[in-house]
Design a protein around this motif. Sequence first.
Motif, PDB file in Angstrom:
ATOM      1  N   LEU A   1     -15.506   3.315 -24.380  1.00 21.72           N
ATOM      2  CA  LEU A   1     -14.769   3.772 -25.564  1.00 21.72           C
ATOM      3  C   LEU A   1     -15.548   4.864 -26.284  1.00 21.72           C
ATOM      4  O   LEU A   1     -15.005   5.902 -26.668  1.00 21.72           O
ATOM      5  N   GLU A   2     -16.850   4.619 -26.435  1.00 22.21           N
ATOM      6  CA  GLU A   2     -17.669   5.506 -27.248  1.00 22.21           C
ATOM      7  C   GLU A   2     -17.897   6.865 -26.573  1.00 22.21           C
ATOM      8  O   GLU A   2     -18.018   7.869 -27.243  1.00 22.21           O
ATOM      9  N   THR A   3     -17.946   6.893 -25.239  1.00 23.01           N
ATOM     10  CA  THR A   3     -18.165   8.185 -24.587  1.00 23.01           C
ATOM     11  C   THR A   3     -16.861   8.893 -24.220  1.00 23.01           C
ATOM     12  O   THR A   3     -16.796  10.113 -24.258  1.00 23.01           O
ATOM     13  N   VAL A   4     -15.845   8.120 -23.872  1.00 19.72           N
ATOM     14  CA  VAL A   4     -14.601   8.750 -23.427  1.00 19.72           C
ATOM     15  C   VAL A   4     -13.820   9.310 -24.609  1.00 19.72           C
ATOM     16  O   VAL A   4     -13.215  10.380 -24.520  1.00 19.72           O
ATOM     17  N   PHE A   5     -13.897   8.611 -25.725  1.00 10.97           N
ATOM     18  CA  PHE A   5     -13.121   9.003 -26.891  1.00 10.97           C
ATOM     19  C   PHE A   5     -13.350  10.458 -27.345  1.00 10.97           C
ATOM     20  O   PHE A   5     -12.384  11.213 -27.506  1.00 10.97           O
TER      21      PHE A   5
ATOM     22  N   ILE B   1     -11.712  12.943 -24.980  1.00  6.91           N
ATOM     23  CA  ILE B   1     -10.258  13.055 -25.122  1.00  6.91           C
ATOM     24  C   ILE B   1      -9.928  14.078 -26.194  1.00  6.91           C
ATOM     25  O   ILE B   1      -9.081  14.957 -26.009  1.00  6.91           O
ATOM     26  N   GLY B   2     -10.666  13.992 -27.316  1.00  6.29           N
ATOM     27  CA  GLY B   2     -10.469  14.959 -28.389  1.00  6.29           C
ATOM     28  C   GLY B   2     -10.706  16.380 -27.894  1.00  6.29           C
ATOM     29  O   GLY B   2      -9.948  17.308 -28.183  1.00  6.29           O
ATOM     30  N   HIS B   3     -11.761  16.523 -27.094  1.00  6.98           N
ATOM     31  CA  HIS B   3     -12.108  17.829 -26.536  1.00  6.98           C
ATOM     32  C   HIS B   3     -10.988  18.344 -25.638  1.00  6.98           C
ATOM     33  O   HIS B   3     -10.576  19.494 -25.711  1.00  6.98           O
ATOM     34  N   LEU B   4     -10.462  17.460 -24.813  1.00  5.13           N
ATOM     35  CA  LEU B   4      -9.397  17.849 -23.893  1.00  5.13           C
ATOM     36  C   LEU B   4      -8.116  18.180 -24.641  1.00  5.13           C
ATOM     37  O   LEU B   4      -7.364  19.066 -24.243  1.00  5.13           O
TER      38      LEU B   4
ATOM     39  N   MET C   1     -12.035  15.312 -14.174  1.00  6.14           N
ATOM     40  CA  MET C   1     -13.435  15.305 -13.731  1.00  6.14           C
ATOM     41  C   MET C   1     -14.372  15.009 -14.897  1.00  6.14           C
ATOM     42  O   MET C   1     -15.221  14.133 -14.836  1.00  6.14           O
ATOM     43  N   VAL C   2     -14.162  15.752 -15.979  1.00  6.62           N
ATOM     44  CA  VAL C   2     -14.965  15.517 -17.187  1.00  6.62           C
ATOM     45  C   VAL C   2     -14.788  14.066 -17.620  1.00  6.62           C
ATOM     46  O   VAL C   2     -15.728  13.395 -18.011  1.00  6.62           O
ATOM     47  N   LEU C   3     -13.555  13.645 -17.513  1.00  4.66           N
ATOM     48  CA  LEU C   3     -13.216  12.297 -17.954  1.00  4.66           C
ATOM     49  C   LEU C   3     -13.911  11.251 -17.082  1.00  4.66           C
ATOM     50  O   LEU C   3     -14.479  10.285 -17.574  1.00  4.66           O
ATOM     51  N   ALA C   4     -13.896  11.509 -15.775  1.00  4.25           N
ATOM     52  CA  ALA C   4     -14.523  10.574 -14.844  1.00  4.25           C
ATOM     53  C   ALA C   4     -16.017  10.499 -15.116  1.00  4.25           C
ATOM     54  O   ALA C   4     -16.617   9.423 -15.118  1.00  4.25           O
ATOM     55  N   ASP C   5     -16.606  11.653 -15.375  1.00  5.42           N
ATOM     56  CA  ASP C   5     -18.030  11.688 -15.672  1.00  5.42           C
ATOM     57  C   ASP C   5     -18.330  10.881 -16.935  1.00  5.42           C
ATOM     58  O   ASP C   5     -19.249  10.074 -16.973  1.00  5.42           O
ATOM     59  N   ALA C   6     -17.518  11.141 -17.949  1.00  7.27           N
ATOM     60  CA  ALA C   6     -17.702  10.429 -19.225  1.00  7.27           C
ATOM     61  C   ALA C   6     -17.565   8.931 -19.009  1.00  7.27           C
ATOM     62  O   ALA C   6     -18.295   8.134 -19.594  1.00  7.27           O
TER      63      ALA C   6
ATOM     64  N   PRO D   1     -20.619  14.255  -7.118  1.00  5.79           N
ATOM     65  CA  PRO D   1     -20.533  15.247  -8.195  1.00  5.79           C
ATOM     66  C   PRO D   1     -21.150  14.786  -9.505  1.00  5.79           C
ATOM     67  O   PRO D   1     -21.164  15.536 -10.467  1.00  5.79           O
ATOM     68  N   PHE D   2     -21.650  13.557  -9.548  1.00  2.93           N
ATOM     69  CA  PHE D   2     -22.129  13.021 -10.830  1.00  2.93           C
ATOM     70  C   PHE D   2     -23.634  13.103 -10.973  1.00  2.93           C
ATOM     71  O   PHE D   2     -24.375  12.772 -10.060  1.00  2.93           O
TER      72      PHE D   2
END
Lengths: 243, 331, 295
Positions: free
Chosen positions: C250-254, C257-260, C1-6, C134-135
Amino acid sequence: MAFLEVRNLTKDFGGIVANNDVSFSIEEGEIVGLIGPNGAGKTTLFNCIVGYYRPDGGRVIFRGRDITGWKPFQTAREGIGRTFQLMRAAGELTALEHVMVGAFLHQEDRVEAEKEAREVLAFMGLEGVADLYLTELPLAIQKQVGLARALAIKPVLLMLDEVASGLNPTETEEMVKLLKRIHREKGITLFLIEHVMEVVMPISERVIVLDGGMKIAEGPPEEIAHDEKVIKAYLGEKYARGL
Amino acid sequence: MGAIREAFDFSDFPLVERIGFGIFCLFLLAFPWLGMDSFGMAVMIQFLLFSLFGMGWNTIGGYGGQVELGKAQYVGIGAYTVAVLMVRWDIPYWFSMPLGVLIALGYSFLIGYPLFRLKGHYFAIATIATSLVLQDIFINWNFVGAAKGIELPIKGNTFLYMQFTNDTYYYYFILAYFLAGVLYMNWFRKSKLGYQLRMIKIDEEAAESLGIDARWCKIKAYAIASAFVAVGGSFIAVYNLYIDPESVMHLELSIMIALMAMLGGAASLWGPIIGAAILVPLDRYLGSWLGGHKELMGVDFMIYAAIIMFIAAFEPRGIWGIVERYRGRRT
Amino acid sequence: MVLADAFIQGILMGFLFALISLGLTIIFGVMDIVNFAHGEFLMLGMYTAYCLSISLGVDPLVTLPLCGAVGALLGLVSYYGLVRYLLRGPMVAQLLGTFGLMLFLRYLAVFLWGIDYRMIKKGLLVGKSLTIGPFHLDMTKVVCALLSLVAFTVVSWIIFKTRVGKALRATSINREAASYMGIKTERMNALAWAMGGITVGIAGGLLANFYYIYPMVGLLFVMIAFATVALGGFGSIKGAFFAGILIGILETVFPIIGHLLKTSIIGPHYKMTIVYLAYFLVVVFRPRGLFGWEQ
C-alpha cells in the motif's frame, strides 16, 4: 396481548447454540423466575431481550412493540430496567449520584433529578448511604444501590440478573422482601434470573426453566420443583460435578 | 437561568477551596500590575491558554474517561480559520473565531461518529491517527500556506481583529476565556451530560441500561472539548501572528494538553488548572534555561516524560486525586 | 512495469514492517497492553547499529545480535521498571505510561545524539543491489526480508511448539487460569517484553542499513506498526505478517498510482496519510482486523 413476549428466540455464537427456539410470555404485574443450571443460556436470553446481543432468530415483543435487536439504551427508554450481577464499584460517583443518573433519563434539571433520586433511596431505606461512594459500601448495599438506580428510570418491567449472588442468607431474605415491596407498591413486573432455585421459588408466581438453551418446563413453582425434567437437569449437573 | 445559577454555584466545594480560588482570581486580575517582566507575562498567558485546553480535554478525557490524544487538530482548526480568513479576506476575529469553532464542531461530529465506535487503545491510537492525517493535509495544502505556515497581517491595536501591541491586552483577553471556561466547566460537571459521562466511564453497560446512549454522549463531550480547544487555537493565531502545522497541530501539543489535565487530576474542576500551573512554568523556565545549554537538549522532555510515567504508575488520578482522597469527596 | 517494481519493493518493505510489528503484537497478545514506546525501541536499535558500526568499524550486519540484546534489555527494564506498576492502574494509566516511556526514550536520543539525520554509508550490503530480470532490488532489503522470515519462523516455533510458548499462550488466553496452573504470569509478561524487544531491536539494526537514523524516526514506524497490528488483528502473529506485507505494498504502490494518474493529490507526501487512514478505516469497520482468526 402479553406484556413481554419472546417468540422462537434463537442465538448462536459461531456454531454454539446458546438459545434454541425459546418462547414464553409474561403478563403485566407478574413475578416470573427464569432458572436453569450453569450454561443453560439464561444470561444470553436476558441479554437478547435487553439488547446486548442481537438474536439470530425470533422476536421480542414488549407491550405490543417489536423490540428485537434494539440497543440496551433503547429498551431502557421503553421501560425495561435491569440490574447486574456485579456492580462495577468506582470512587467516582456516590450512591445518590448513581441513582440520579437513572433519574436523568426523564429529567433535565439536576435539582429535580436529585429530589427524585432521594425519594427512591428513601423508598428503599438507603438514605443513610446517599453520600457514600460505592467503593465504601458492602456488596449487599451496592446491589441495592444498583436496584435503586434501575428503579429511578421508572421502569415498568424490571429484569434482575442473579440478584442474590454473593449475598448471605439474611441479606438474601432482605432482598426478597425488598423485591416484593417493589412489586406491591410500585406495580412493577419482575423477571428474575437465578441459578439458585431456593431464591426464585418463594417469590415467583411462575417459573421458566432453561436447559441446554431450550425451555424444558414452565409453571408454578410447586409444580416445577417436582418436575422430572427439571430435577434431572439439575441433578445431571450435580452428577457432572461429582457430587 | 438555571444553568447560569449552576455555573456560579461553587457551594459544594469546601470553604477553603472557595476562598483559595477567590484569592487566585484576584491574583489573576491584578497580575499585570505586579510588575512582572514580559517573560513572566508570556508564561502567564501560556498558563491560561493551556488551562483552557486542559479544561476542554477534561470533558471527554476526564469525565468521559476516553484517552483522547488528538486535540491538536482542533487547535489547528481554530487557529487556521482565524489566520486564513484574516489574510485572504481581511475578516475580523469576532467573525472568524465563531466560524472556526463551528468548523471544529462540525468536524468533530464527522470524525467523532466513526471514532466512538472504538474503545480503549483502538480509540487512543485512532485519535492520534486522525490528528496526523489533518496535519499532513495542512502541510501539503498551499491555500493555507502548507509547511511554511501563515503570517497574519499586522493591524496595530484593534479590538475588531484582536491584535495588540501590548501583551496586557492579550492577557485580559485570554483571562476572559479562562474564566468563562471555569464557569462552563463548573456547570458541566453538574449537568446531566457530566453525570452520564462519569457513569459511562465507570461502567458503560450499566450506563446503557439506564437509557444512556453512550456513544452519542461521548460524541457530544468530544465536540465540546473540540470547541474549547478551537477557541484557544483562535487566540494563538492573533497572539503569535504566525502559525504553521508544526506549532499548532503537532502530536506533542496533543500530548501536552492531555498531560496537563492528567497531571493535575482528570475529572475535577481544578485539575487541569493545577496541571497547567505546574507544567507551563516548568516548560518555559526549563526551556529558556536549557536554551543556553545546547548540550542538554532534550532534557526538558525527558523530565516531562518521567513525570508522565510516574503519575501513570503511582497516582493515575493526578495531584488533585491525592487531595480528593484526603478530603473524601470528588467534585 | 513501474507498478510491478513498486509492488516488489513494497513486499520487501512489508517484510520489515511485519518484523517491526511482531513485538507489538506479542506484547499485546500476552497482556493486552499497547506499547507506545515500540517505535522508540526500534529507533534505539537503529542507533545501536549505527554507533557500533562507526566506533568499532565493523559491518552493521555484525551488530544485529547486539541490537537484539539492546532491545531485549530495553523490554525487560521497561517491564520491571514501569509496566509492572501500570498494570495495577486503569487503562488510561497504561496508555499514558507507555506514552511517557516513548517520549522519554525519544528525547534521551535527542540528548545523546542530537537531532541530526544520520546514515550508515559503509557496510557489506549498503548500496549494493541484486538484479533479477528487470528488477533491481536493494541487497539490504532482501536480507532484511529473509531475516524477517527467519524471525517469524523462530517466534512461531517458540510460541506454538515449545513449553514456554504454551505457557505464554495460556497466559494470553486467561491470566487467572494460567496462574492457577502454576504458570508464573509475571515472568511470562517479562518474556513477552523481552521477545518484543529482541525482534524490534533486530528490525532497527536492519532498518539502519538503508534508512535515515534520527530520534523522531520511531513515530513514523510505530504508526505503521499500529496500522499493521490493527489490520492483522491485535495479538495475532500470522495477521501481523500478512498485514505487514499488505501495508508495505500500500505504502509504495500508492504514490506511484498518483504519479501514473498525473495528479498531485495522490503523491508520496501523502504516503503516511494513507497508512493512518488505513488504520482508522480498519479499526472502525473491521475491528477484528482483516484476518481476524484469533480473538
